[in-house]
Design a protein around this motif. Structure first.
Motif, PDB file in Angstrom:
ATOM      1  N   LYS A 174       2.904  -1.555   3.922  1.00  0.00           N
ATOM      2  CA  LYS A 174       2.463   0.179   3.657  1.00  0.00           C
ATOM      3  C   LYS A 174       3.971   0.484   3.544  1.00  0.00           C
ATOM      4  CE  LYS A 174      -0.672   1.851   6.248  1.00  0.00           C
ATOM      5  NZ  LYS A 174      -1.681   2.159   5.513  1.00  0.00           N
TER       6      LYS A 174
ATOM      7  N   ASP B  63       1.255  -1.169  -0.266  1.00  0.00           N
ATOM      8  CA  ASP B  63       0.353  -0.012   0.278  1.00  0.00           C
ATOM      9  C   ASP B  63       1.034   1.051   0.142  1.00  0.00           C
ATOM     10  OD1 ASP B  63      -1.240   1.944   0.670  1.00  0.00           O
ATOM     11  OD2 ASP B  63      -2.192   1.626   2.805  1.00  0.00           O
TER      12      ASP B  63
ATOM     13  N   LEU C 106      -7.830  -2.676   4.677  1.00  0.00           N
ATOM     14  CA  LEU C 106      -6.551  -3.504   4.503  1.00  0.00           C
ATOM     15  C   LEU C 106      -5.928  -4.232   5.589  1.00  0.00           C
ATOM     16  CD1 LEU C 106      -4.595  -0.414   2.253  1.00  0.00           C
ATOM     17  CD2 LEU C 106      -6.099  -2.854   1.460  1.00  0.00           C
TER      18      LEU C 106
ATOM     19  N   TYR D  75       0.453   5.184   0.321  1.00  0.00           N
ATOM     20  CA  TYR D  75       0.020   5.944   1.195  1.00  0.00           C
ATOM     21  C   TYR D  75       1.045   7.609   1.477  1.00  0.00           C
ATOM     22  CZ  TYR D  75       1.984   5.118   5.250  1.00  0.00           C
ATOM     23  OH  TYR D  75       2.581   4.840   6.825  1.00  0.00           O
TER      24      TYR D  75
ATOM     25  N   LEU E 227      -1.671   0.503  -5.134  1.00  0.00           N
ATOM     26  CA  LEU E 227      -1.663  -0.762  -3.716  1.00  0.00           C
ATOM     27  C   LEU E 227      -0.589  -1.747  -5.464  1.00  0.00           C
ATOM     28  CD1 LEU E 227      -5.488  -1.788  -2.761  1.00  0.00           C
ATOM     29  CD2 LEU E 227      -3.943  -0.908  -1.605  1.00  0.00           C
TER      30      LEU E 227
ATOM     31  N   ILE F   6     -10.090  -5.650  -3.618  1.00  0.00           N
ATOM     32  CA  ILE F   6      -8.736  -6.125  -3.199  1.00  0.00           C
ATOM     33  C   ILE F   6      -8.686  -6.822  -2.804  1.00  0.00           C
ATOM     34  CG2 ILE F   6      -7.080  -4.976  -1.129  1.00  0.00           C
ATOM     35  CD1 ILE F   6      -8.456  -2.534  -1.367  1.00  0.00           C
TER      36      ILE F   6
ATOM     37  N   VAL G 150       0.407  -8.070   4.180  1.00  0.00           N
ATOM     38  CA  VAL G 150       0.323  -6.649   3.928  1.00  0.00           C
ATOM     39  C   VAL G 150       1.657  -5.844   4.354  1.00  0.00           C
ATOM     40  CG1 VAL G 150      -1.181  -4.734   3.604  1.00  0.00           C
ATOM     41  CG2 VAL G 150      -2.009  -7.286   3.644  1.00  0.00           C
TER      42      VAL G 150
ATOM     43  N   PRO H 101      -4.567   5.829  -2.632  1.00  0.00           N
ATOM     44  CA  PRO H 101      -3.558   5.518  -2.536  1.00  0.00           C
ATOM     45  C   PRO H 101      -3.500   4.395  -3.796  1.00  0.00           C
ATOM     46  CG  PRO H 101      -6.191   4.930  -2.351  1.00  0.00           C
ATOM     47  CD  PRO H 101      -5.518   6.324  -2.759  1.00  0.00           C
TER      48      PRO H 101
ATOM     49  N   CYS I 154      -6.371   7.140   1.437  1.00  0.00           N
ATOM     50  CA  CYS I 154      -5.900   6.603   1.858  1.00  0.00           C
ATOM     51  C   CYS I 154      -6.213   5.852   3.272  1.00  0.00           C
ATOM     52  CB  CYS I 154      -4.683   6.933   2.194  1.00  0.00           C
ATOM     53  SG  CYS I 154      -3.293   7.265   0.714  1.00  0.00           S
TER      54      CYS I 154
END
Length: 105
Positions: free
Chosen positions: A55, A24, A40, A26, A76, A97, A53, A74, A33
């Protein structure tokens, strides 16, 4: 919980990961986001042990942002075996997602 990564962690956590990874990209100031953050987090918990996951704060990691040509947040990005296999730009529903992530498993 999604781990915030920086610098050299990107290589170890994403590029060298044995598991599929969703990154992600962001920014703290990004409203969309913040909108998708709960989705998320849910994805991170549901995929624990099957996928990761993480960031990346675009304001702090300009080298990574440049490498992956991130132009809006955002964003992804979905990685498998160290390669980008898919991406989503903008805030989308949780199901979108989850569906993308499930395709990597």
């Amino acid at each position: 919980m999604a781990k915030i990564i920086a610098g050299v962690e990107f290589e170890n956590e994403v590029l060298k990961s044995d598991l599929p990874v969703m990154v992600d990209f962001y920014a703290e100031w990004c409203g969309p986001c913040k909108m998708i953050a709960p989705s998320l987090e849910a994805l991170s918990q549901e995929m624990a042990g099957k996928a990761k996951v993480v960031k990346v704060d675009i304001d702090k990691e300009s080298d990574i942002v440049t490498t992956y040509n991130i132009r809006s947040v955002p964003t992804l990005m979905f990685f498998k075996n160290g390669e980008v296999v898919d991406k989503i730009i903008g805030a989308v529903p949780k199901e979108v997602i989850f569906d993308k992530m499930n395709l990597l498993l």
